[in-house]
Design a protein around this motif. Structure first.
Motif, PDB file in Angstrom:
ATOM      1  N   GLU A   1      20.628  30.705 -56.767  1.00 60.70           N
ATOM      2  CA  GLU A   1      19.783  31.664 -56.050  1.00 60.70           C
ATOM      3  C   GLU A   1      18.679  30.940 -55.280  1.00 60.70           C
ATOM      4  O   GLU A   1      18.338  31.311 -54.161  1.00 60.70           O
TER       5      GLU A   1
ATOM      6  N   HIS B   1      20.135  29.313 -52.188  1.00 60.55           N
ATOM      7  CA  HIS B   1      20.341  30.334 -51.150  1.00 60.55           C
ATOM      8  C   HIS B   1      19.015  30.714 -50.497  1.00 60.55           C
ATOM      9  O   HIS B   1      18.936  30.879 -49.272  1.00 60.55           O
ATOM     10  N   GLN B   2      17.976  30.847 -51.290  1.00 62.05           N
ATOM     11  CA  GLN B   2      16.664  31.211 -50.745  1.00 62.05           C
ATOM     12  C   GLN B   2      16.131  30.101 -49.834  1.00 62.05           C
ATOM     13  O   GLN B   2      15.586  30.382 -48.757  1.00 62.05           O
TER      14      GLN B   2
ATOM     15  N   GLN C   1      17.959  27.933 -48.174  1.00 68.60           N
ATOM     16  CA  GLN C   1      18.784  27.957 -46.962  1.00 68.60           C
ATOM     17  C   GLN C   1      18.335  29.070 -46.019  1.00 68.60           C
ATOM     18  O   GLN C   1      18.289  28.880 -44.802  1.00 68.60           O
ATOM     19  N   GLN C   2      17.990  30.223 -46.554  1.00 74.59           N
ATOM     20  CA  GLN C   2      17.523  31.320 -45.702  1.00 74.59           C
ATOM     21  C   GLN C   2      16.170  31.005 -45.071  1.00 74.59           C
ATOM     22  O   GLN C   2      15.955  31.287 -43.894  1.00 74.59           O
ATOM     23  N   LEU C   3      15.264  30.455 -45.852  1.00 72.31           N
ATOM     24  CA  LEU C   3      13.936  30.130 -45.310  1.00 72.31           C
ATOM     25  C   LEU C   3      13.999  29.116 -44.178  1.00 72.31           C
ATOM     26  O   LEU C   3      13.208  29.171 -43.241  1.00 72.31           O
TER      27      LEU C   3
ATOM     28  N   SER D   1      16.871  28.331 -42.351  1.00 72.19           N
ATOM     29  CA  SER D   1      18.013  28.599 -41.457  1.00 72.19           C
ATOM     30  C   SER D   1      19.034  27.469 -41.518  1.00 72.19           C
ATOM     31  O   SER D   1      19.506  26.982 -40.488  1.00 72.19           O
TER      32      SER D   1
ATOM     33  N   SER E   1      22.727  26.088 -42.381  1.00 67.18           N
ATOM     34  CA  SER E   1      24.080  26.633 -42.490  1.00 67.18           C
ATOM     35  C   SER E   1      24.846  26.011 -43.651  1.00 67.18           C
ATOM     36  O   SER E   1      25.770  26.596 -44.181  1.00 67.18           O
TER      37      SER E   1
END
Length: 119
Positions: free
Chosen positions: A92, A95-96, A98-100, A102, A104
């Motif tokens: 988790e 993933h967080q 990677q989202q913060l 950007s 890939s």
């Protein structure tokens, strides 16, 4: 009144397999156009009536508090996430992160700046 009489001499013919019958209703070009326009009108009415469910507000959410770190030689995304996350929550956290940022994939470069969530 009407009556119905059945004669014992009446024998039904053997049942032949039913052949596919052609439909007696045919759509003309104008009928197809009308049918298409009616379908599009109904689809537009349904989509407009359901569009109220997908509205956005003018206020954005509060931005997450982050700290910036620089990637050092030998650092991996899972290693950085493992230092921050609670036991069993590493995926988790990856993933967080990677989202913060950007990202890939999971590849990092030395000297790259990463925003990490403050715990």
């Amino acid at each position: 009144m009407s009556t119905l009489s059945i004669s014992p001499a009446f024998v039904s013919a053997p049942v032949a397999p039913r052949l596919a019958r052609r439909s007696t209703v045919r759509l003309t070009r104008r009928g197809r156009v009308v049918f298409l326009l009616a379908f599009l009108a109904i689809a537009m009415i349904v989509s407009l009536s359901l569009s109220g469910w997908a509205t956005a507000s003018r206020e954005g959410g509060a931005p997450p508090q982050v700290r910036i770190v620089e990637v050092q030689p030998g650092d991996t995304l899972y290693g950085i996430a493992g230092d921050l996350a609670k036991p069993g929550k590493i995926r988790e956290m990856v993933h967080q992160i990677q989202q913060l940022n950007s990202l890939s994939g999971g590849g990092l470069q030395v000297g790259q700046k990463l925003a990490l969530p403050v715990q």
